[in-house]
Design a protein around this motif. Structure first.
Motif, short mmCIF file in Angstrom:
data_model
loop_
_atom_site.label_atom_id
_atom_site.label_comp_id
_atom_site.label_asym_id
_atom_site.label_seq_id
_atom_site.Cartn_x
_atom_site.Cartn_y
_atom_site.Cartn_z
N ARG A 239 -20.83 67.15 92.21
CA ARG A 239 -20.56 66.04 93.06
C ARG A 239 -20.44 67.66 94.19
NH1 ARG A 239 -22.47 60.66 93.08
NH2 ARG A 239 -22.08 59.76 91.17
N THR A 240 -20.65 67.42 95.32
CA THR A 240 -20.05 68.56 96.01
C THR A 240 -18.46 67.85 96.77
OG1 THR A 240 -20.66 67.27 98.58
CG2 THR A 240 -22.29 68.96 97.41
N ARG A 241 -17.09 68.50 97.26
CA ARG A 241 -16.45 67.54 97.68
C ARG A 241 -16.75 66.98 98.85
NH1 ARG A 241 -11.56 70.23 96.43
NH2 ARG A 241 -12.63 72.45 96.11
N GLU A 242 -17.50 67.27 99.45
CA GLU A 242 -17.37 66.19 100.35
C GLU A 242 -18.04 64.43 99.90
OE1 GLU A 242 -18.51 69.54 100.52
OE2 GLU A 242 -16.65 69.71 101.67
N GLU A 243 -18.89 65.15 99.29
CA GLU A 243 -18.91 63.47 98.69
C GLU A 243 -18.42 62.50 97.70
OE1 GLU A 243 -24.30 64.82 97.48
OE2 GLU A 243 -22.90 65.36 96.97
N LEU A 244 -17.75 63.19 96.93
CA LEU A 244 -16.80 62.78 96.31
C LEU A 244 -15.48 62.19 96.94
CD1 LEU A 244 -16.35 62.64 93.16
CD2 LEU A 244 -15.02 64.36 92.73
N MET A 245 -15.38 62.78 97.83
CA MET A 245 -14.51 62.72 98.49
C MET A 245 -14.24 60.61 99.05
SD MET A 245 -11.22 64.27 98.23
CE MET A 245 -10.23 63.84 99.67
N GLN A 246 -16.12 60.22 99.43
CA GLN A 246 -16.36 59.07 100.01
C GLN A 246 -16.46 58.60 98.87
OE1 GLN A 246 -17.52 58.77 103.63
NE2 GLN A 246 -16.58 61.15 103.21
N LEU A 247 -16.01 58.68 98.08
CA LEU A 247 -16.20 57.35 96.75
C LEU A 247 -14.61 57.03 96.15
CD1 LEU A 247 -19.28 59.30 94.54
CD2 LEU A 247 -19.11 57.36 96.06
N ARG A 248 -14.45 56.34 95.57
CA ARG A 248 -13.50 55.64 94.79
C ARG A 248 -13.50 56.73 93.54
NH1 ARG A 248 -11.78 49.93 95.56
NH2 ARG A 248 -13.80 49.76 94.27
N PHE A 249 -12.53 56.53 92.28
CA PHE A 249 -12.76 56.70 90.78
C PHE A 249 -13.37 55.57 90.35
CE2 PHE A 249 -8.75 54.32 90.60
CZ PHE A 249 -8.94 53.43 89.52
N GLN A 250 -13.28 53.95 90.98
CA GLN A 250 -14.64 52.76 90.18
C GLN A 250 -15.68 52.98 90.41
OE1 GLN A 250 -11.84 52.93 92.54
NE2 GLN A 250 -10.51 51.27 92.27
N ASP A 251 -16.09 54.41 91.70
CA ASP A 251 -17.62 53.85 91.91
C ASP A 251 -18.16 54.65 90.80
OD1 ASP A 251 -17.61 52.20 94.10
OD2 ASP A 251 -16.68 54.63 94.53
N ILE A 252 -17.41 56.03 89.81
CA ILE A 252 -17.83 56.88 89.14
C ILE A 252 -17.49 56.72 87.66
CG2 ILE A 252 -18.48 58.70 91.30
CD1 ILE A 252 -16.56 60.09 89.45
N THR A 253 -17.40 55.11 87.18
CA THR A 253 -16.64 54.78 86.37
C THR A 253 -17.56 53.91 85.63
OG1 THR A 253 -14.63 55.14 86.84
CG2 THR A 253 -14.78 53.56 84.43
N ALA A 255 -19.45 51.16 83.47
CA ALA A 255 -19.25 49.97 83.87
C ALA A 255 -18.70 49.59 82.31
CB ALA A 255 -20.77 49.56 83.42
N ASP A 256 -19.02 49.95 81.55
CA ASP A 256 -18.07 49.71 80.18
C ASP A 256 -16.82 50.24 80.02
OD1 ASP A 256 -20.98 48.29 79.09
OD2 ASP A 256 -21.53 50.34 77.58
N ASP A 257 -15.90 51.01 81.11
CA ASP A 257 -15.39 51.47 80.73
C ASP A 257 -14.31 50.87 81.55
OD1 ASP A 257 -15.69 53.03 78.14
OD2 ASP A 257 -16.18 54.77 79.75
N LEU A 258 -14.93 50.29 82.69
CA LEU A 258 -13.98 50.24 83.80
C LEU A 258 -13.03 49.14 84.00
CD1 LEU A 258 -14.54 50.68 87.31
CD2 LEU A 258 -15.92 49.07 87.70
N GLU A 259 -13.37 48.33 82.91
CA GLU A 259 -12.80 46.02 82.98
C GLU A 259 -10.62 47.60 82.34
OE1 GLU A 259 -11.72 43.04 80.18
OE2 GLU A 259 -13.50 43.44 80.21
N ALA A 260 -10.74 47.98 81.30
CA ALA A 260 -9.73 48.66 80.30
C ALA A 260 -9.49 50.22 81.23
CB ALA A 260 -10.37 49.57 79.20
N ASP A 261 -10.03 50.85 82.13
CA ASP A 261 -9.08 51.73 83.02
C ASP A 261 -8.69 51.29 84.50
OD1 ASP A 261 -8.36 54.13 84.50
OD2 ASP A 261 -10.54 54.10 84.52
#
Length: 757
Positions: A239-253, A255-261
């Motif tokens: 992703r571009t820097r601009e695209e990434l800045m519109q998201l949170r880390f939760q959005d790109i984690t 699903a199977d790892d989100l709860e642990a993170d």
């Protein structure tokens, strides 16, 4: 015995002449100039020259020709600590018992700035005055026999600048094993220490350095949104820097790892922890995902209030894929890709537990190919391997998804049929036999193989996996003898196992009848080309059966407990033969194989120690080889036993490395000196990218851990060249030599030495 080394004036002469001899500038047996001429050449007094020569004599490097004042080099000798120091790519220094520098390699000069000429014979430079007492104490402990690793210290360079180093110290010993000095190895950790300091102070936000990092780095807000990201992180996520800045880390984690993170992130916010690390998956823009190691630390202000989070993300996708390949190889047969014995046993145990809960039957089929050996012996293993591959492909579609088919070894296969009674077992066995009866076409030629299947049904014929396997095996031999295709286990037919019982009885008497003998397969150092040791291999020449394959009698020996006397017999023969070779000038290390049962048998371990003492063998010349599965049968006990052997001087090698994935967790805890890459990876590494990746990764892993790596099954020059390119240390296989009897090995080794020399 002379003192602790030449004096300051004699030492440069000693070192110069010693280097010329060791590097081959002076050939073995070459006469040098007279002592008078040498004293004139080096510009020293005759007394000083004689002192240098005296120490060279003590080292066994020169001998005087009486009355003529000249001297010649003595016979070849093992590499000296000086050679090791000079060959090391790391900054390496050797000190004598008085803490004076005796060796100083080029890497040390590059790191600290002083040349060897400036420091030889003097106290170690670069140790700050306030740290000198600490270093003196470390030096004293190492002279007492300790090895000290990873001592982080600061050092002064010649230009006055300070650097951070990790210091390893180890004793050097003479031929009698007495400590004579200390080897010091520096690792420059200045950059790492600076990075740690910068991270703690939260000052590394300079964009130029930030974006040049080889790993992804980000600052995130407490809600998970991005504050600052580097270019490497953008590349990892696609992703571009601009695209990434519109998201949170939760959005790109994933699903199977989100709860642990989120769980760890919550503990970080609550102040329960200061940092955490985990493996997780991130979703890329194109829908794929990467595996990464995430390291997260909280940055707080002066009042301990959380401000933001620093995250370091390292792409480990390739590493995870290699681990997955290793995990797959540990549980699957490399030839057919079917489940192996280990996975089959696990699934059978699971099926029995499930059947107990649901009160359902299970059928276990054991299958053996009838004319497979004839094809193998007539047309070679290549044809046999193709038949086994085709067999797995041919039979799998005939089974349900809940069924399991796997290869036990050789031409034996097993099929687990959950929820299937004896009637269903007969129907399935017939379908499989019909498929096997269809000709196998190889090289345009049809081969009719045929098979025999034995079946045992839970709980009718047994309530545990071991009993079911044994009784299905009995039924299979009934089917083979009666030529009936398949047979269901019947107690009144169990008499047909007498052949194996007869073999066990014969094996018990084989030692007394002198039917057993030992062959030795050499292992060659890739750097020097010299033979450095041999592996002992037990063979059985039966008076009626002929040469019995180890694959047939070794499992029987383990099952019946005969493996203990066989192991100790091989050890005694091998140690005695090694001493015989040594008396003729052939000095080799000896490797013996230990089974899982022997590893956990105190009498076997005591027998090894006793045999070493009885034969007067230096324990460092003995190596025990054991498979990863042997270690994993009882890891804590294995670690205890191997540590005991290793502390006594015995070398430890892990055999068939890469086929027992679980033991990777224990590798760093085991006192391992050598790992042997399984032949299944080595033989196909030129045609299989995955096998080549595993070989490369294993060599890198071994070297990172300071462990020597051996490749088994080296059967061609092309494979040898590929391993040499990858930096493998030692090779073993038919390209080097087939297993040989003792007298053959002696002739082969002497011829090899002449070629290398």
């Amino acid at each position: 015995m002379l003192g602790n080394g030449p004096g300051p004036r004699a030492r440069p002469v000693y070192e110069s002449l010693r280097a010329k001899i060791l590097t081959g500038e002076y050939a073995p047996g070459q006469r040098l100039r007279s002592q008078t001429e040498l004293a004139r050449t080096y510009g020293v007094a005759a007394l000083t020259l004689r002192q240098a020569v005296a120490y060279l004599q003590q080292d066994g490097l020169v001998s005087l020709e009486q009355g003529r004042g000249t001297f010649v080099r003595a016979p070849a000798r093992l590499p000296s600590p000086e050679e090791i120091v000079q060959a090391s790519p790391s900054p390496t220094i050797s000190l004598d018992a008085q803490m004076l520098v005796t060796s100083w390699n080029g890497a040390a000069e590059l790191l600290l700035g002083w040349s060897a000429a400036e420091v030889i014979g003097k106290p170690l430079p670069g140790v700050p005055e306030d740290l000198q007492p600490q270093f003196t104490e470390l030096h004293r402990r190492v002279l007492g026999g300790e090895t000290l690793l990873n001592r982080e210290r600061r050092r002064l360079r010649k230009d006055g600048s300070l650097i951070d180093v990790s210091v390893d110290l180890a004793p050097t010993r003479d031929a009698a094993g007495q400590v004579t000095g200390v080897v010091v190895v520096y690792t420059d950790i200045t950059a790492r220490k600076q990075a740690e300091h910068s991270l703690r102070e939260a000052e590394q936000r300079f964009r130029a350095t930030f974006d040049k990092a080889a790993v992804g780095i980000a600052h995130t807000a407490l809600d998970g949104s991005w504050i600052l990201v580097n270019q490497r992180l953008c590349d990892l996520y696609g992703r571009t820097r601009e695209e990434l800045m519109q998201l949170r880390f939760q959005d790109i984690t994933h699903a199977d790892d989100l709860e642990a993170d989120l769980g760890q992130f919550g503990r970080l916010l609550a102040g329960e922890i200061d940092s955490y690390s985990m493996r997780k998956r991130y979703l890329r823009k194109d829908g794929s995902f990467i595996w990464a190691t995430l390291t997260v630390s909280m940055v707080r202000d002066a009042d301990d209030i959380p401000q933001y989070v620093i995250a370091i993300i390292e792409d480990i996708t390739d590493r995870v894929r290699v681990e997955e390949q290793l995990a797959h190889r540990a549980l699957h047969d490399p030839l057919t890709e079917l489940p192996n014995r280990s996975l089959l046993s696990d699934r059978l145990e699971q099926a029995i537990r499930e059947a107990q809960r649901q009160l359902r039957p299970i059928s276990l089929l054991l299958m053996d190919l009838d004319r497979f050996k004839e094809v193998n012996d007539t047309y070679g293993h290549q044809y046999g391997d193709q038949i086994l591959k085709q067999l797995g492909t041919r039979l799998t579609p005939l089974l349900r998804r809940s069924d399991t088919i796997g290869r036990l070894g050789g031409d034996e296969f097993a099929v687990i049929l959950p929820g299937t009674d004896a009637i269903g077992a007969r129907q399935t066995a017939q379908r499989l036999l019909d498929a096997i009866d269809e000709p196998f076409v190889l090289g345009g030629q049809p081969f009719e193989i045929g098979g025999s299947i034995g079946a045992a049904v839970y709980p009718r014929h047994g309530s545990d996996a071991s009993t079911l396997l044994r009784r299905a095996d009995v039924a299979m031999y009934v089917a083979k003898r009666l030529n009936s295709g398949y047979a269901i286990y019947s107690p009144d037919k169990d008499q047909y196992s007498h052949d194996r019982l007869s073999m066990v009885a014969d094996l018990r008497r084989a030692i007394e009848r002198a039917e057993l003998f030992v062959q030795y397969q050499p292992k060659v150092n890739m750097r020097t080309g010299r033979i450095e040791g041999v592996e002992t291999l037990l063979r059985w020449e039966h008076p009626e059966r002929g040469l019995v394959e180890p694959e047939l009698f070794i499992p029987l020996a383990e099952h019946t407990g005969l493996i203990k006397p066989l192991t100790l017999w091989v050890l005694e023969r091998g140690l005695s033969q090694r001493l015989t070779w040594e008396s003729t000038g052939l000095s080799l290390s000896l490797a013996i194989n230990l089974s899982a049962r022997s590893l956990l048998d105190n009498e076997v371990i005591d027998g090894i120690v006793s045999s070493l003492s009885r034969t007067g063998t230096d324990s460092r010349r003995l190596q025990v080889e054991l498979t990863e599965s042997a270690v994993m049968s009882d890891p804590p006990r294995a670690i205890e036993v191997l540590t005991r052997l290793h502390d006594s001087g015995v070398k430890i090698a892990i055999d068939d490395f890469g086929t027992g994935y679980s033991s990777l967790v224990y590798l760093k805890r085991l006192p391992v000196d050598q790992i042997k890459i399984d032949r299944s990876f080595v033989q196909d590494m030129l045609t299989s990218d995955s096998d080549r990746s595993i070989v490369r990764a294993t060599i890198r892993l071994g070297h990172d851990l300071g462990i020597e790596v051996v490749a088994e099954g080296v059967d061609s020059q092309d494979v040898f060249n590929a391993l040499e390119h990858l930096g493998c240390d030692v090779v073993q296989g038919y390209h080097i030599s087939r297993p040989l009897r003792a007298e053959e090995l002696e002739h082969w080794a002497m011829a090899r030495e002449e070629q290398v020399a």
